[in-house]
Design a protein around this motif. Sequence first.
Motif, short mmCIF file in Angstrom:
data_model
loop_
_atom_site.label_atom_id
_atom_site.label_comp_id
_atom_site.label_asym_id
_atom_site.label_seq_id
_atom_site.Cartn_x
_atom_site.Cartn_y
_atom_site.Cartn_z
N PRO A 86 30.76 -21.75 37.44
CA PRO A 86 31.01 -21.59 36.01
C PRO A 86 31.64 -22.82 35.35
CG PRO A 86 31.70 -19.63 37.19
CD PRO A 86 31.38 -20.68 38.23
N ALA A 87 32.36 -23.62 36.11
CA ALA A 87 32.98 -24.82 35.53
C ALA A 87 31.94 -25.81 35.01
CB ALA A 87 33.88 -25.49 36.56
N ASN A 88 30.68 -25.69 35.48
CA ASN A 88 29.62 -26.58 35.03
C ASN A 88 28.96 -26.13 33.72
OD1 ASN A 88 29.80 -28.46 37.13
ND2 ASN A 88 28.56 -27.17 38.47
N LEU A 89 29.24 -24.94 33.26
CA LEU A 89 28.60 -24.42 32.04
C LEU A 89 28.67 -25.37 30.84
CD1 LEU A 89 29.30 -20.59 32.02
CD2 LEU A 89 27.08 -21.69 31.77
N PRO A 90 29.81 -25.96 30.54
CA PRO A 90 29.85 -26.85 29.37
C PRO A 90 28.92 -28.06 29.49
CG PRO A 90 32.07 -26.20 29.99
CD PRO A 90 31.14 -25.74 31.10
N THR B 230 31.82 -13.19 34.36
CA THR B 230 31.74 -12.63 35.70
C THR B 230 30.35 -12.92 36.24
OG1 THR B 230 33.25 -10.85 35.08
CG2 THR B 230 31.98 -10.55 37.10
N PHE B 231 30.29 -13.71 37.32
CA PHE B 231 29.02 -14.08 37.93
C PHE B 231 28.70 -13.21 39.14
CE2 PHE B 231 29.38 -17.60 35.21
CZ PHE B 231 28.16 -18.27 35.19
N ALA B 232 27.41 -13.06 39.42
CA ALA B 232 26.97 -12.35 40.62
C ALA B 232 27.57 -13.04 41.84
CB ALA B 232 25.45 -12.36 40.70
N PRO B 233 27.87 -12.27 42.86
CA PRO B 233 28.38 -12.88 44.09
C PRO B 233 27.35 -13.87 44.66
CG PRO B 233 28.54 -10.49 44.20
CD PRO B 233 27.75 -10.82 42.97
N ALA B 234 27.84 -14.85 45.41
CA ALA B 234 26.95 -15.81 46.05
C ALA B 234 25.90 -15.06 46.87
CB ALA B 234 27.76 -16.74 46.94
N ASN B 235 24.66 -15.54 46.81
CA ASN B 235 23.57 -14.86 47.50
C ASN B 235 22.48 -15.85 47.86
OD1 ASN B 235 21.26 -14.59 45.31
ND2 ASN B 235 23.22 -14.21 44.28
N ASP C 246 22.82 -14.04 37.83
CA ASP C 246 23.17 -13.16 36.73
C ASP C 246 24.67 -13.23 36.46
OD1 ASP C 246 20.55 -12.45 37.19
OD2 ASP C 246 20.94 -10.31 37.33
N HIS C 247 25.01 -13.03 35.20
CA HIS C 247 26.42 -12.98 34.85
C HIS C 247 26.63 -12.12 33.61
CE1 HIS C 247 24.66 -16.60 32.99
NE2 HIS C 247 25.52 -16.44 32.00
N GLU C 248 27.86 -11.73 33.43
CA GLU C 248 28.27 -10.97 32.25
C GLU C 248 29.27 -11.79 31.47
OE1 GLU C 248 27.91 -6.34 33.71
OE2 GLU C 248 29.86 -7.33 33.85
N VAL C 249 29.16 -11.67 30.17
CA VAL C 249 30.12 -12.29 29.26
C VAL C 249 30.79 -11.16 28.50
CG1 VAL C 249 30.44 -13.88 27.33
CG2 VAL C 249 28.64 -14.33 29.03
N ARG C 250 32.09 -11.04 28.70
CA ARG C 250 32.87 -10.05 27.93
C ARG C 250 33.45 -10.81 26.74
NH1 ARG C 250 34.56 -4.79 28.50
NH2 ARG C 250 36.42 -4.32 27.31
N GLY D 270 35.24 -7.39 22.95
CA GLY D 270 35.18 -6.36 23.98
C GLY D 270 33.78 -5.99 24.40
N GLU D 271 32.77 -6.52 23.72
CA GLU D 271 31.38 -6.25 24.07
C GLU D 271 31.04 -7.00 25.36
OE1 GLU D 271 26.90 -6.90 22.22
OE2 GLU D 271 28.59 -7.91 21.31
N THR D 272 30.25 -6.37 26.24
CA THR D 272 29.79 -7.03 27.45
C THR D 272 28.31 -7.34 27.31
OG1 THR D 272 31.44 -5.93 28.82
CG2 THR D 272 29.52 -6.82 29.96
N VAL D 273 27.98 -8.62 27.48
CA VAL D 273 26.60 -9.08 27.38
C VAL D 273 26.14 -9.47 28.77
CG1 VAL D 273 25.04 -10.79 26.36
CG2 VAL D 273 27.01 -9.94 25.04
N TYR D 274 25.07 -8.82 29.25
CA TYR D 274 24.52 -9.08 30.56
C TYR D 274 23.46 -10.18 30.44
CZ TYR D 274 21.91 -8.32 34.89
OH TYR D 274 21.28 -8.49 36.09
N VAL D 275 23.55 -11.20 31.30
CA VAL D 275 22.66 -12.34 31.23
C VAL D 275 21.90 -12.48 32.56
CG1 VAL D 275 22.51 -14.83 30.85
CG2 VAL D 275 24.29 -13.50 29.68
#
Length: 134
Positions: free
Chosen positions: A26-30, A59-64, A70-74, A78-83
Amino acid sequence: MATESRHLSVHIDRPVVEVYAFVADPANLPRWAPGLGGPVVREDGHWFVDTPQGRARLTFAPANDFGVLDHEVRTPSGETVYVPLRAIVDGDATEVVFSLRRMPGMSDADFDRDTALVEADLARLRTVLESTDA
């Protein structure tokens, strides 16, 4: 609940393990999706980003081994957006697929705008990962 999806993709001339490792941090997102906000920080075991609307939790999916990013942005409201996001092996390269969900009530113009923003982020991701300083 989403009412429509667009599957947007980019081919990156890098092995899937490299692409996955970069996008899964996630630190690479910017670096590749600056419109989300920044900086991304880890606090008490959770990831947060400062967005134009306030602080959001990531919140990112566990390493796999399947390329699932996939990840969620809260959001601050308070809305949760699933990506949904995937890194898929394509020979020695990788295809990254982002599923953009159209939310109820979203206008055609807003959905088209979001599509253009995601396409720009994916193009930036390719540029960052294919550069020599990635």
